[in-house]
Design a protein around this motif. Structure first.
Motif, short mmCIF file in Angstrom:
data_model
loop_
_atom_site.label_atom_id
_atom_site.label_comp_id
_atom_site.label_asym_id
_atom_site.label_seq_id
_atom_site.Cartn_x
_atom_site.Cartn_y
_atom_site.Cartn_z
N LEU A 83 0.81 -1.21 0.00
CA LEU A 83 0.00 0.00 0.00
C LEU A 83 0.85 1.27 0.00
CD1 LEU A 83 -2.81 -1.06 2.50
CD2 LEU A 83 -3.11 -0.57 0.07
N THR A 84 2.16 1.14 -0.10
CA THR A 84 3.04 2.31 -0.03
C THR A 84 2.66 3.39 -1.04
OG1 THR A 84 4.85 0.93 0.78
CG2 THR A 84 5.44 3.09 -0.12
N PRO A 85 2.32 3.07 -2.31
CA PRO A 85 1.95 4.13 -3.25
C PRO A 85 0.69 4.91 -2.85
CG PRO A 85 2.48 2.10 -4.42
CD PRO A 85 2.38 1.76 -2.97
N ARG A 144 -9.91 -3.26 1.55
CA ARG A 144 -9.77 -4.56 2.18
C ARG A 144 -8.31 -4.85 2.50
NH1 ARG A 144 -14.68 -7.37 2.39
NH2 ARG A 144 -13.60 -8.35 4.13
N LYS A 145 -7.39 -4.44 1.62
CA LYS A 145 -5.96 -4.60 1.89
C LYS A 145 -5.56 -3.78 3.11
CE LYS A 145 -3.19 -4.32 -1.71
NZ LYS A 145 -2.71 -3.86 -3.04
N LEU A 146 -6.11 -2.58 3.22
CA LEU A 146 -5.80 -1.74 4.39
C LEU A 146 -6.32 -2.40 5.66
CD1 LEU A 146 -4.76 0.77 5.78
CD2 LEU A 146 -6.83 1.99 5.04
N GLU A 147 -7.48 -3.02 5.59
CA GLU A 147 -8.00 -3.70 6.77
C GLU A 147 -7.08 -4.84 7.20
OE1 GLU A 147 -11.92 -5.69 6.68
OE2 GLU A 147 -12.35 -4.44 8.43
N VAL A 148 -6.52 -5.56 6.21
CA VAL A 148 -5.55 -6.61 6.54
C VAL A 148 -4.32 -5.99 7.18
CG1 VAL A 148 -4.08 -8.44 5.61
CG2 VAL A 148 -6.39 -8.14 4.72
N ALA A 149 -3.88 -4.84 6.66
CA ALA A 149 -2.72 -4.16 7.25
C ALA A 149 -2.98 -3.79 8.71
CB ALA A 149 -2.38 -2.90 6.44
N LEU A 150 -4.18 -3.29 9.00
CA LEU A 150 -4.52 -2.93 10.38
C LEU A 150 -4.55 -4.17 11.27
CD1 LEU A 150 -7.35 -0.24 9.95
CD2 LEU A 150 -4.87 0.03 9.87
#
Length: 254
Positions: A138-140, A155-161
């Motif tokens: 998610l860096t970009p 959804r990717k951000l939720e996995v990151a959290l």
């Protein structure tokens, strides 16, 4: 077999005269990804809610590492290492991607902002936040607000959290629901990466059989709130009673 990290014993919840989950007993182990399947209304999400604390059991127990946590709140269970992602994304919509992750890292460390705390503390938190940002690719998008992200990136951000909470047990409720074909493989790759850490226990509710086949070490099947089958994917998916109740003609055709 390793010592179970999570155990439910005769876990039951009633809503009036309806028994939504009925005496479900299961043990889950580190290094194992278990997929929970069943038809609509089978009790899958309700069972998840009982484990993570969104619902309180009518009877039975939940144990984490041998300690009963049945009456603990969701936040207390998270403190004990149970991390939960929901069907609907649960983000800080007006904060950036990086700010979402940094707040989670800070909460995990038990640190609020304090002007007398050494700056090095916050540098370490920033490094951790950057790590989870990179791990979830998610860096970009670091400085975009969460509300403006496409659904797949949310959804990717939720996995990151969830990763930033550093749980022992990861719980995903239909992680690819509503996602495009382009985004779904990214989230599945993240779950594979979590699964590769043999100290982690992963539970997954999923309807898509291609996802089940790709990820499952074990499948449990719920039907009318009861445990219908539990075992290796090949064994469970070849069971005639499971085909009759859940897989049906669509799986037979496939």
């Amino acid at each position: 077999m390793t010592t179970p990290s999570l155990v439910t014993r005769d876990l039951t919840i009633r809503f009036g005269g309806h028994v939504a989950v009925n005496a479900v007993s299961c043990a889950f182990h580190p290094g194992e990804l278990t997929v929970i399947v069943g038809p609509n209304g089978a009790g899958k999400t309700t069972y998840f809610n009982l484990i993570s604390g969104q619902l309180t059991a009518s009877s039975g127990t939940v144990e984490k590492d041998g300690q009963e946590i049945t009456r603990l709140s969701p936040s207390a269970r998270a403190h004990h290492g149970i991390g939960r992602a929901f069907q609907l994304t649960n983000l800080f919509p007006h904060l950036t991607v990086l700010e979402n992750i940094r707040l989670t890292v800070q909460a995990r460390a038990g640190l609020g902002w304090h002007m007398l705390r050494p700056v090095s503390h916050y540098r370490e938190l920033a490094r951790k936040a950057e790590h989870y940002l990179e791990a979830t690719r998610l860096t970009p998008l670091a400085h975009q607000t969460a509300a403006n992200l496409p659904h797949g990136d949310q959804r990717k951000l939720e996995v990151a959290l969830l990763m930033a909470m550093e749980p022992d047990i990861y719980m995903f409720d239909e992680p690819t629901a509503g996602m495009s074909l382009d985004h779904a493989p990214d989230v599945l790759d993240l779950i594979r990466g979590i699964k590769a850490d043999r100290s982690k226990t992963v539970l997954l509710v999923e309807h898509k059989m291609d996802v089940v086949r790709a990820l499952a070490d074990r499948i449990i099947v719920l039907h009318n709130g009861e445990l219908l089958a539990d075992g290796p994917p090949e064994e469970v998916m070849s069971s005639q009673i499971v085909r009759d109740v859940y897989l049906g003609t669509s799986e037979g055709a496939a």
